[in-house]
Design a protein around this motif. Structure first.
Motif, PDB file in Angstrom:
ATOM      1  N   GLN A  30     -12.915   6.454  40.684  1.00 28.07           N
ATOM      2  CA  GLN A  30     -12.785   7.660  41.517  1.00 28.07           C
ATOM      3  C   GLN A  30     -11.954   8.725  40.797  1.00 28.07           C
ATOM      4  OE1 GLN A  30     -14.608   7.828  44.330  1.00 28.07           O
ATOM      5  NE2 GLN A  30     -15.292   5.763  43.745  1.00 28.07           N
ATOM      6  N   PHE A  31     -12.408   9.073  39.600  1.00 33.47           N
ATOM      7  CA  PHE A  31     -11.688  10.032  38.769  1.00 33.47           C
ATOM      8  C   PHE A  31     -11.492  11.372  39.478  1.00 33.47           C
ATOM      9  CE2 PHE A  31     -11.481  13.373  35.551  1.00 33.47           C
ATOM     10  CZ  PHE A  31     -10.515  12.883  34.683  1.00 33.47           C
ATOM     11  N   SER A  32     -12.470  11.808  40.256  1.00 38.60           N
ATOM     12  CA  SER A  32     -12.385  13.110  40.933  1.00 38.60           C
ATOM     13  C   SER A  32     -11.244  13.179  41.930  1.00 38.60           C
ATOM     14  CB  SER A  32     -13.709  13.432  41.634  1.00 38.60           C
ATOM     15  OG  SER A  32     -13.983  12.464  42.650  1.00 38.60           O
ATOM     16  N   ALA A  33     -10.776  12.009  42.396  1.00 36.54           N
ATOM     17  CA  ALA A  33      -9.666  11.994  43.364  1.00 36.54           C
ATOM     18  C   ALA A  33      -8.375  12.515  42.739  1.00 36.54           C
ATOM     19  CB  ALA A  33      -9.457  10.585  43.905  1.00 36.54           C
ATOM     20  N   LEU A  34      -8.270  12.425  41.411  1.00 36.52           N
ATOM     21  CA  LEU A  34      -7.079  12.965  40.752  1.00 36.52           C
ATOM     22  C   LEU A  34      -6.994  14.473  40.982  1.00 36.52           C
ATOM     23  CD1 LEU A  34      -7.239  11.022  37.349  1.00 36.52           C
ATOM     24  CD2 LEU A  34      -5.655  10.616  39.242  1.00 36.52           C
ATOM     25  N   THR A  35      -8.116  15.154  40.841  1.00 38.62           N
ATOM     26  CA  THR A  35      -8.150  16.593  41.095  1.00 38.62           C
ATOM     27  C   THR A  35      -7.980  16.886  42.577  1.00 38.62           C
ATOM     28  OG1 THR A  35      -9.603  16.954  39.201  1.00 38.62           O
ATOM     29  CG2 THR A  35      -9.549  18.671  40.870  1.00 38.62           C
ATOM     30  N   PRO A  60      -6.304  15.648  33.902  1.00 39.41           N
ATOM     31  CA  PRO A  60      -7.717  15.662  34.329  1.00 39.41           C
ATOM     32  C   PRO A  60      -8.389  17.031  34.239  1.00 39.41           C
ATOM     33  CG  PRO A  60      -6.339  14.474  35.894  1.00 39.41           C
ATOM     34  CD  PRO A  60      -5.412  15.160  34.953  1.00 39.41           C
ATOM     35  N   ASN A  61      -7.621  18.087  34.391  1.00 37.03           N
ATOM     36  CA  ASN A  61      -8.167  19.438  34.310  1.00 37.03           C
ATOM     37  C   ASN A  61      -7.548  20.229  33.172  1.00 37.03           C
ATOM     38  OD1 ASN A  61     -10.022  19.631  36.693  1.00 37.03           O
ATOM     39  ND2 ASN A  61      -8.146  19.000  37.743  1.00 37.03           N
ATOM     40  N   GLY A  62      -7.137  19.536  32.130  1.00 41.44           N
ATOM     41  CA  GLY A  62      -6.572  20.188  30.963  1.00 41.44           C
ATOM     42  C   GLY A  62      -5.094  20.475  31.115  1.00 41.44           C
ATOM     43  N   ASN A  63      -4.440  20.507  29.978  1.00 35.30           N
ATOM     44  CA  ASN A  63      -3.011  20.810  29.945  1.00 35.30           C
ATOM     45  C   ASN A  63      -2.840  22.322  30.089  1.00 35.30           C
ATOM     46  OD1 ASN A  63      -0.304  21.150  29.379  1.00 35.30           O
ATOM     47  ND2 ASN A  63      -0.287  19.713  27.664  1.00 35.30           N
ATOM     48  N   LYS A  64      -2.384  22.746  31.276  1.00 36.03           N
ATOM     49  CA  LYS A  64      -2.283  24.181  31.564  1.00 36.03           C
ATOM     50  C   LYS A  64      -1.318  24.889  30.622  1.00 36.03           C
ATOM     51  CE  LYS A  64      -5.029  23.926  35.181  1.00 36.03           C
ATOM     52  NZ  LYS A  64      -5.308  22.487  35.222  1.00 36.03           N
TER      53      LYS A  64
END
Length: 314
Positions: A30-35, A60-64
């Motif tokens: 459930q990788f999407s749950a991280l976002t 999960p969405n890149g290092n801002k």
């Protein structure tokens, strides 16, 4: 990408491998749950390789902070560094893996610097800001994310390790918080010791006390000496210095004409106290029209803020 084919992108060598990672595998379901739950940074459990403990760090969405918002960012980090020798350095080469579940092979990303990256106290993490684009990662035809599940892995090879000379770290406090402590001395006229000390109080991670010399310290007769002191200077690690800003007041119990001194000083094991040899004259202190001594009671207030601390390693 066919097995064995490789390419070089932004200092990272990308290739494929049928062999699984030798040191650690991380299965995320459930990788999407991280976002969904706003997890910007996920740290794996620790694993051991080359005699040291490590962990994988995934954004999960890149290092801002690296402007990598369109990529998956993955790093290798040293764990449990507190047990390492002062001034330690570890040079480690590493590979980070991502399973292609369609082909049962791994995307393997490694640094082009085969001699390894230097991990040390001020840099415990290395890796890839742009490990893989989110578009490529999310495309099911690539097999990296299937059924919302993915598998990462790591291999770590220690190339060199050493401890070096002394390292000094200065940590300043942007907005220090002041702490107040009040010391009430009853029956002041019966104080006959050369030096009286307040109860010990805590500010920051250290213990402090106020010292009063009724007849002055160091031959300063006719004065009262007041000092702020570390209560346990012998407990300080060698080289540690503490920058304290402090105010000591003798409170006027009849009015608000408090008598005070303010100072800033670097305290250490070798210099554990600072204050005023001639804080106030006996003549001023014993004035009957002031409340500095009222009904044989003296109240001393100290206010302390820790503005910085220096620690030496090695």
């Amino acid at each position: 990408m066919a097995i064995g084919e490789s390419s070089l992108t932004q200092g990272a060598l990308r290739s494929t491998s049928e062999a699984p990672p030798a040191h650690y595998i991380l299965n995320i379901q459930q990788f999407s749950a991280l976002t969904k739950h706003n997890v910007d940074r996920y740290e794996s459990n620790e694993f051991e390789a080359g005699g040291y403990k490590w962990k994988l760090v995934i954004h999960p969405n890149g290092n801002k902070s690296k402007n990598a918002g369109e990529f998956l960012s993955v790093y290798l980090a040293m764990a449990d560094t507190t047990s390492l020798a002062p001034g330690w350095e570890v040079y480690a080469a590493f590979r980070i893996f991502l399973l292609d579940q369609n082909d049962d092979s791994y995307l393997k990303v490694e640094d082009e610097r085969t001699n390894g990256r230097r991990f040390h106290r001020l840099r415990t993490e290395w890796g890839f800001d742009q490990f893989i684009s989110l578009k490529e990662f999310g495309d099911s035809s690539n097999g990296y994310l299937l059924g919302d599940n993915c598998v990462f892995g790591a291999e770590v090879f220690v190339r060199k390790e050493r401890s070096k000379g002394k390292t000094e770290s200065l940590s300043m406090v942007k907005e220090a918080v002041s702490y107040k402590h009040t010391w009430k001395i009853s029956n002041y006229s019966k104080v006959n010791a050369d030096c009286e000390s307040s109860n010990i109080f805590n500010v920051g991670d250290h213990k402090w006390k106020v010292q009063l010399y009724p007849n002055g310290k160091g031959g300063t007769g006719g004065y009262i000496s007041l000092k702020l002191a570390l209560a346990e200077p012998q407990e300080l690690p060698s080289g540690t210095k503490i920058l304290a800003e402090f105010t000591i007041r003798i409170l006027d119990q009849l009015d608000t004409r408090h008598y005070y001194g303010k100072a800033s000083y670097w305290f250490s094991a070798s210099k554990p106290e600072w204050g005023w040899q001639r804080f106030i004259t006996h003549g001023t202190f014993f004035q009957t029209n002031r409340g500095l001594l009222f009904k044989d009671v003296c109240c001393i207030e100290v206010e302390v803020a820790i503005n910085g601390e220096t620690t030496v390693f090695g």
